[in-house]
Design a protein around this motif. Sequence first.
Motif, short mmCIF file in Angstrom:
data_model
loop_
_atom_site.label_atom_id
_atom_site.label_comp_id
_atom_site.label_asym_id
_atom_site.label_seq_id
_atom_site.Cartn_x
_atom_site.Cartn_y
_atom_site.Cartn_z
N GLN A 7 78.38 23.18 23.38
CA GLN A 7 77.82 23.99 22.31
C GLN A 7 78.56 25.31 22.30
O GLN A 7 78.84 25.87 23.35
N TYR A 8 78.86 25.81 21.13
CA TYR A 8 79.59 27.05 21.02
C TYR A 8 78.86 28.02 20.11
O TYR A 8 78.31 27.64 19.09
N LEU A 9 78.89 29.24 20.52
CA LEU A 9 78.41 30.33 19.70
C LEU A 9 79.54 31.35 19.70
O LEU A 9 79.90 31.89 20.74
N ARG A 10 80.11 31.57 18.54
CA ARG A 10 81.25 32.48 18.46
C ARG A 10 80.81 33.73 17.70
O ARG A 10 80.32 33.66 16.58
N LEU A 11 81.01 34.85 18.34
CA LEU A 11 80.72 36.15 17.74
C LEU A 11 81.96 37.01 17.85
O LEU A 11 82.58 37.07 18.91
N GLN A 34 77.87 31.70 27.65
CA GLN A 34 77.34 30.78 26.63
C GLN A 34 75.93 30.34 27.00
O GLN A 34 75.04 30.30 26.16
N ALA A 37 73.52 33.25 26.51
CA ALA A 37 73.23 33.43 25.08
C ALA A 37 72.26 32.36 24.60
O ALA A 37 71.30 32.66 23.88
N SER A 38 72.48 31.13 25.01
CA SER A 38 71.61 30.04 24.61
C SER A 38 70.18 30.25 25.12
O SER A 38 69.21 30.11 24.37
N LEU A 41 68.52 33.21 23.17
CA LEU A 41 68.14 32.82 21.82
C LEU A 41 66.94 31.88 21.83
O LEU A 41 66.02 32.02 21.01
N GLN A 42 66.94 30.93 22.75
CA GLN A 42 65.82 30.00 22.83
C GLN A 42 64.52 30.71 23.20
O GLN A 42 63.47 30.44 22.61
#
Length: 124
Positions: A7-11, A34, A37-38, A41-42
């Motif tokens: 899973q990727y979250l790119r900022l 990562q 961040a996950s 957010l969760q």
Amino acid sequence: MDRKPQQYLRLRPRSESALGQILAYLETHPGDRQELASQTLQARFLPFVLDKTDPHSRGIARQCLEECLAYARAIASEWELEISDMSTMRSPQPSPNSPTDNEENSEDEEAAKEFSKTKDLLGL
């Protein structure tokens, strides 16, 4: 061999923005950013998308609440704030040497506006 799907979250915020400063701060700390961040957010948003009719959702929401409260306690400790109860936070009385100029108030107002925009974007 089971592989966890990636899973990727790119900022890519501007470095001078608040988010840019947060990401720079995180870069100095070890660990999987990562995953952090996950988890963050969760903890913050998962309770708003859970099915309230699912009997497991309440326990998950409670776990998210506990994680958010841990963040709240860490922030209170860092800033020497007192958490008086779940709905009210107050700061200790400023000392005579504490800065109370308009610039600090302006920064607080700007942060409040930014937070309000974020809440609006998220529909909260």
